[in-house]
Write a protein that holds these residues in place. Structure first.
Motif, PDB file in Angstrom:
ATOM      1  N   MET A  38       9.587 -23.417 -17.593  1.00  0.00           N
ATOM      2  CA  MET A  38      10.085 -23.762 -16.260  1.00  0.00           C
ATOM      3  C   MET A  38      11.576 -23.468 -16.182  1.00  0.00           C
ATOM      4  O   MET A  38      12.278 -23.439 -17.202  1.00  0.00           O
ATOM      5  N   ASP A  40      15.060 -24.386 -13.443  1.00  0.00           N
ATOM      6  CA  ASP A  40      15.464 -25.232 -12.322  1.00  0.00           C
ATOM      7  C   ASP A  40      15.728 -24.436 -11.054  1.00  0.00           C
ATOM      8  O   ASP A  40      15.843 -25.024  -9.976  1.00  0.00           O
ATOM      9  N   CYS A  43      11.530 -23.770  -8.508  1.00  0.00           N
ATOM     10  CA  CYS A  43      10.907 -25.093  -8.501  1.00  0.00           C
ATOM     11  C   CYS A  43      10.131 -25.412  -7.229  1.00  0.00           C
ATOM     12  O   CYS A  43       9.567 -26.501  -7.111  1.00  0.00           O
ATOM     13  N   GLU A  46       6.449 -26.315  -7.711  1.00  0.00           N
ATOM     14  CA  GLU A  46       6.264 -27.622  -8.342  1.00  0.00           C
ATOM     15  C   GLU A  46       6.378 -28.740  -7.305  1.00  0.00           C
ATOM     16  O   GLU A  46       5.634 -29.719  -7.341  1.00  0.00           O
ATOM     17  N   ARG A  47       7.316 -28.595  -6.383  1.00  0.00           N
ATOM     18  CA  ARG A  47       7.419 -29.572  -5.293  1.00  0.00           C
ATOM     19  C   ARG A  47       6.171 -29.529  -4.410  1.00  0.00           C
ATOM     20  O   ARG A  47       5.636 -30.570  -4.001  1.00  0.00           O
ATOM     21  N   PHE A  74      10.751 -32.097 -10.693  1.00  0.00           N
ATOM     22  CA  PHE A  74      10.589 -31.666  -9.303  1.00  0.00           C
ATOM     23  C   PHE A  74       9.302 -32.207  -8.679  1.00  0.00           C
ATOM     24  O   PHE A  74       9.298 -32.644  -7.525  1.00  0.00           O
ATOM     25  N   SER A 207       8.166 -19.241  -5.675  1.00  0.00           N
ATOM     26  CA  SER A 207       8.809 -20.165  -6.606  1.00  0.00           C
ATOM     27  C   SER A 207      10.178 -20.639  -6.139  1.00  0.00           C
ATOM     28  O   SER A 207      10.690 -21.645  -6.635  1.00  0.00           O
TER      29      SER A 207
END
Length: 240
Positions: A38, A40, A43, A46-47, A74, A207
């Motif tokens: 992953m 930052d 993200c 992922e949210r 996240f 992403s």
């Protein structure tokens, strides 16, 4: 270009595999071997894993949600925002170093989420929590590998095979939702979800919040059908 710098290493319990926390300026990444697990800056999907599942459970203000994998927080932060003040968010993180990073070099990404009273954080295998009993959760969100196969450790394959999906079905309350994150499509896994008693929607999400970056895949699988008996434990996992 600013080079990536190794910040710390975390050992995966019971494995020789290690996770590495890397930093490039103010950007962070967690890697496994030579592969990114992953970043930052990537993200948004992922949210979306949390927000898309929460949107399907708006009639459950006291939803109990299990998140497999703490990561960079996240999915956790999105779940805390999306599920409301009476929800309970249970997070299972296998690697102790990941929890330490969340309170250390990655604390700015987590903000105050780790101190939220709705959160129960366990340093544990998410599979064990899934097996803790019937109808325990309204939602299960899995983002522990880069797709439906064991990347971090081989035992994670049990989350995605027919037995593991039936266990997830058993652990969900009627109409509950299983959400699975992946870096790529997998037609066989999608079909396996459908055979395991789920109504499946496949969603592709960029992403990055800016709308660029690779398209990640989210499977949003709603439990259908009547309650089932727990699937038989494979002989290889039978208790001694």
């Amino acid at each position: 270009m600013t080079p990536w710098v190794h910040v710390d290493t975390g050992l995966v319990p019971g494995e020789k595999t290690t996770l590495r926390l890397m930093r490039q300026g103010d950007a962070f990444a967690i890697t496994v071997g030579n592969q990114d697990l992953m970043r930052d800056r990537h993200c948004e999907s992922e949210r979306a894993l949390a927000t898309l599942v929460a949107a399907r459970l708006q009639d459950r203000p006291k939803a109990r949600v299990l998140i497999g994998g703490l990561g960079m927080g996240f999915t956790l932060r999105a779940a805390l925002d999306a599920f409301g003040p009476e929800a309970e968010i249970v997070v299972a993180e296998l690697v102790p170093a990941v929890v330490a990073w969340a309170r250390g070099p990655l604390a700015h990404l987590f903000a105050s989420s780790l101190d939220d009273p709705r959160l129960a954080l366990h340093e544990a295998d998410v599979n064990r929590l899934i097996q803790s009993g019937p109808a325990m959760f309204d939602a299960i969100l899995l983002d522990v590998d880069n797709g439906p196969e064991g990347m971090v450790r081989g035992e994670n394959n049990r989350l995605y095979d027919a037995w593991g999906l039936k266990r997830a079905h058993y652990a969900l309350r009627p109409g509950g939702v299983l959400g699975v994150w992946s870096g790529r499509p997998d037609r066989k896994f999608k079909a396996r979800l459908a055979r395991s008693g789920f109504s499946v929607e496949e969603v592709r999400v960029r992403s990055r919040a800016s709308g660029d970056g690779p398209r990640n895949v989210l499977w949003i699988a709603t439990r259908t059908g009547p309650p089932v008996s727990p699937p038989a434990r494979p002989a290889s996992e039978a208790m001694p």
